[in-house]
Structure formats: C-alpha cells, structure tokens
Design a protein around this motif. Structure first.
Motif, mmCIF file in Angstrom:
data_model
loop_
_atom_site.group_PDB
_atom_site.id
_atom_site.type_symbol
_atom_site.label_atom_id
_atom_site.label_comp_id
_atom_site.label_asym_id
_atom_site.label_seq_id
_atom_site.Cartn_x
_atom_site.Cartn_y
_atom_site.Cartn_z
ATOM 1 N N SER A 216 0.812 -1.220 0.000
ATOM 2 C CA SER A 216 0.000 0.000 0.000
ATOM 3 C C SER A 216 0.844 1.269 0.000
ATOM 4 O O SER A 216 0.330 2.359 -0.235
ATOM 5 N N PHE A 217 2.166 1.129 0.240
ATOM 6 C CA PHE A 217 3.046 2.295 0.251
ATOM 7 C C PHE A 217 4.408 1.903 -0.283
ATOM 8 O O PHE A 217 4.960 0.878 0.101
ATOM 9 N N CYS A 218 4.946 2.733 -1.176
ATOM 10 C CA CYS A 218 6.297 2.524 -1.699
ATOM 11 C C CYS A 218 6.872 3.895 -2.026
ATOM 12 O O CYS A 218 6.356 4.602 -2.888
ATOM 13 N N ASP A 219 7.924 4.262 -1.312
ATOM 14 C CA ASP A 219 8.537 5.568 -1.574
ATOM 15 C C ASP A 219 9.615 5.430 -2.648
ATOM 16 O O ASP A 219 9.820 4.353 -3.217
ATOM 17 N N SER A 220 10.304 6.522 -2.931
ATOM 18 C CA SER A 220 11.290 6.516 -4.014
ATOM 19 C C SER A 220 12.446 5.556 -3.745
ATOM 20 O O SER A 220 12.993 4.977 -4.681
ATOM 21 N N SER A 221 12.822 5.359 -2.489
ATOM 22 C CA SER A 221 13.892 4.404 -2.197
ATOM 23 C C SER A 221 13.437 2.980 -2.512
ATOM 24 O O SER A 221 14.234 2.159 -2.973
ATOM 25 N N GLY A 222 12.172 2.699 -2.290
ATOM 26 C CA GLY A 222 11.627 1.398 -2.649
ATOM 27 C C GLY A 222 11.593 1.193 -4.151
ATOM 28 O O GLY A 222 11.957 0.126 -4.656
ATOM 29 N N VAL A 223 11.175 2.229 -4.877
ATOM 30 C CA VAL A 223 11.164 2.145 -6.339
ATOM 31 C C VAL A 223 12.579 1.947 -6.854
ATOM 32 O O VAL A 223 12.825 1.140 -7.762
ATOM 33 N N LEU B 191 4.764 4.712 -9.260
ATOM 34 C CA LEU B 191 5.480 4.088 -10.368
ATOM 35 C C LEU B 191 5.275 4.861 -11.668
ATOM 36 O O LEU B 191 6.198 5.010 -12.469
ATOM 37 N N GLU B 192 4.067 5.355 -11.869
ATOM 38 C CA GLU B 192 3.769 6.134 -13.069
ATOM 39 C C GLU B 192 4.467 7.492 -13.034
ATOM 40 O O GLU B 192 5.049 7.924 -14.032
ATOM 41 N N LEU B 193 4.416 8.171 -11.895
ATOM 42 C CA LEU B 193 5.020 9.495 -11.783
ATOM 43 C C LEU B 193 6.537 9.461 -11.961
ATOM 44 O O LEU B 193 7.123 10.340 -12.606
ATOM 45 N N ILE B 194 7.171 8.450 -11.394
ATOM 46 C CA ILE B 194 8.623 8.330 -11.489
ATOM 47 C C ILE B 194 9.043 7.852 -12.882
ATOM 48 O O ILE B 194 10.159 8.084 -13.306
#
Length: 110
Positions: free
Chosen positions: A50-57, A88-91
């Motif tokens: 339910s949550f994934c920040d930029s470090s996760g991506v 994921l889409e924004l990055i």
C-alpha cells in the motif's frame, strides 16, 4: 527420452505492505536472491503493497536491471488503485518495467 524442457513457472516474490528507506535493501535482496540460472521470469507481487517511496522504487529498479543483465524477465503486479501504481507512473518506472494489474495477469503475460 524427451530433451525439451517444459514450461517454467515464474518465481513469485511477495513484497511487504510498505516499502521505504527502512526496508528497501531487504526488498532488493529478496528479489536478487531468486535471480539464479534457470529462472526465466520473476514476478514481484506488490498487490498487497500500500506504500512505496522513491527508495523502494529505486530498489525495485535495481533488481529489474540485475534481472535484465541475467536475461531474466521481471514483471510487477501492482493494484491499479492506490498510491503505489501512481508513484510508479510518476517516477516513470511503469514505462520501463512491465506492470500488471493482478498477479494472475503478470503470471500469464507472454
């Protein structure tokens, strides 16, 4: 004797409900440890994430690149609803990696 290999079932790695700076290294390791000879496809199951920040991506992208370097296909299963898909889409990661709406879709993708 039949020398042809049968269809290989993708390896599914279920990722945690939240991925951030506190566990992104473990997520990378979890994905990287299945990138072994004989594995053709890995599916990162993020349908429960339910949550994934930029470090996760970033950790997932590193695993994707490691898989590609070994000629292993890596797909993501990410619910179409919620912030994870949007991140994921924004990055731009969703344009680089195959992202499917369900685990079943990711498993059956050709």
């Amino acid at each position: 004797m039949n020398d042809q290999a049968g269809p290989v079932t993708p390896v599914v790695v279920v990722l945690p409900p939240e991925i951030d700076v506190t566990n992104c290294d473990e997520v990378f390791e979890q994905l990287a440890e299945v990138l072994a000879p004989g594995i053709g496809t890995v599916v990162a199951d993020m349908t429960g994430t339910s949550f994934c920040d930029s470090s996760g991506v970033h950790a997932i992208m590193r695993a994707y690149e490691s898989a590609a370097a070994r000629d292993i296909t890596m797909r993501l299963a990410v619910s179409p609803d919620g912030s994870v898909r949007r991140v994921l889409e924004l990055i731009g990661a969703a344009r680089l990696m195959p992202v499917h709406e369900t685990l079943e879709d990711a498993l059956s993708a050709a």
